[in-house]
Design a protein around this motif. Sequence first.
Motif, PDB file in Angstrom:
ATOM      1  N   ASN A  97      -8.802  -1.310   1.453  1.00 26.52           N
ATOM      2  CA  ASN A  97      -9.167  -0.072   0.768  1.00 26.52           C
ATOM      3  C   ASN A  97      -9.451  -0.381  -0.697  1.00 26.52           C
ATOM      4  O   ASN A  97      -8.531  -0.643  -1.478  1.00 26.52           O
ATOM      5  CB  ASN A  97      -8.033   0.951   0.896  1.00 26.52           C
ATOM      6  N   ASP A 126      -4.726   4.875  -6.872  1.00 26.89           N
ATOM      7  CA  ASP A 126      -4.128   4.893  -5.538  1.00 26.89           C
ATOM      8  C   ASP A 126      -4.445   3.617  -4.768  1.00 26.89           C
ATOM      9  O   ASP A 126      -3.573   3.033  -4.111  1.00 26.89           O
ATOM     10  CB  ASP A 126      -4.615   6.113  -4.759  1.00 26.89           C
ATOM     11  N   ALA A 127      -5.694   3.160  -4.838  1.00 28.30           N
ATOM     12  CA  ALA A 127      -6.081   1.944  -4.122  1.00 28.30           C
ATOM     13  C   ALA A 127      -5.370   0.726  -4.695  1.00 28.30           C
ATOM     14  O   ALA A 127      -4.928  -0.167  -3.948  1.00 28.30           O
ATOM     15  CB  ALA A 127      -7.599   1.759  -4.192  1.00 28.30           C
ATOM     16  N   GLU A 164      -1.654   0.818  -3.658  1.00 27.60           N
ATOM     17  CA  GLU A 164      -1.554   0.507  -2.227  1.00 27.60           C
ATOM     18  C   GLU A 164      -1.663  -0.994  -1.990  1.00 27.60           C
ATOM     19  O   GLU A 164      -0.946  -1.569  -1.158  1.00 27.60           O
ATOM     20  CB  GLU A 164      -2.661   1.242  -1.471  1.00 27.60           C
ATOM     21  N   ARG A 186       1.595  -2.823  -3.354  1.00 29.97           N
ATOM     22  CA  ARG A 186       2.814  -2.456  -2.640  1.00 29.97           C
ATOM     23  C   ARG A 186       3.072  -3.396  -1.457  1.00 29.97           C
ATOM     24  O   ARG A 186       4.219  -3.701  -1.127  1.00 29.97           O
ATOM     25  CB  ARG A 186       2.730  -1.008  -2.155  1.00 29.97           C
TER      26      ARG A 186
END
Length: 464
Positions: free
Chosen positions: A223, A381-382, A385, A388
């Motif tokens: 992503n 957000d990408a 992600e 993480r």
Amino acid sequence: MLVGAVSCPVCERPLAARAGRTGRSSVYCSAACRQKAYRGRQGPVGGGGVQELIEDIGRQAGRLSPRPPAALYDTVTELSASVARLRRVARTARATAEDSTPPARSVTAARVTATPASVTEEPASVTEVPAAVTELTETDFAALTEQHRREIQVHCYRMTGSYDEAEDLVQETFLRAWRAREGFQGRARARTWLYRIATNACLDFQRRTTRRPQRYEPVPGMNHGEGEPPARITWLQPYPDNELPAAEAPAPEQPETAALSRETLELVFLAAIQHLPPRRRAVLILRDVLGLTAAETAEALGTSVASVNSALQRARPVLRDHLPRERADWRAGEPTEGQRAVLERYMAAVGRLDFDAMAALLTEDVVLTMPPNPFWFVGRDALVEFVRVSLDPASPMFLGHWRSLPARANGQLAVGHYIRRPGTSVHRAQVLDVLRYDGGGDRIAEITSFEPHLFPAFGLPLRL
């Protein structure tokens, strides 16, 4: 003379207390003293300067004492800088001694530009090459060129965008200067002469590589976010601030001061000018960065003034188009205290593996690229992600625990990250992040991550 653990080695004034702060202590009390010490180490070494440098190294070695530790550290740092400088002089002298025939060793298989023998006169403040330059020994010639090494290396870095290639091209420049010394009669200054040779060496190199920026492409199963893929410049590398030439009081109207401008070393500027064809890039750097006139630039490149003006007219809009919207004039200042505070919080969040704290320090449209690797992300957000997966201890792909050290690259704040993998006790160099902030300076707008082999150039160890 070094005075204990809390005095400036230049003016001997007490150093300010660090008020509980951790990390390495300041060596000098001010930027002025730091520059004075730097100039003392980097000053002219022409004529008998090599012998003087050797004697100076002996004096520095004689001052070594194990206590106090801070004084030992300062003296070793000074001694290391002097020895490194002598090593560079010796390496250049050895290369010129081995390079006895003009066609030997060149970056390109065949010379595609000529090295001019004479140039336009420069202001009297610039170091002059003696008319008897042809009578200098290899060592004397190496000492002469060493005076200009750092600014010539910065010039080659601007031309190529690569720290490693800039180092090689500096050596190529000095070899070409050695070969061309018989055609040099003192009609020019050393600095201008070397800039011209360096520019042509870079153009030869770029003619051979013929590389251009591309766009990042999606990696299957990853992503990347919703934004447009950024430019991919696989050869882009950071440049350590501690290797920049020392600048005196700013004077933008002086070419020698403009050449040291940190603004034209920012990664966003370096990435933007990579979109220019090499000769237009050379024109823009010589005219807008070094401050040469159109006539001087035309002579350096072996072309006409009209061609120079046309190339500059075409180059400037392309540069603006590839810069961030809020930085269309590519002007920047020193990092602010607010930006430094954000960096401290960023390092702390990474050390705690605190994803929420990291996300709070990023702009919503933050961009992460990792040259030369194909990974890229647009949007907070990408990015979160992606990290993480490897930073979450509950993840099967957990890499380990992190520590970070601050650094400076391209006039920007940077941070070196180290990782201790599960079952080990040593933190090893993992990645160097160079940060760009948003207009307000309180959020990180761009992270450019580089592989760790350049850590030593930034004064960062490879292991903790």
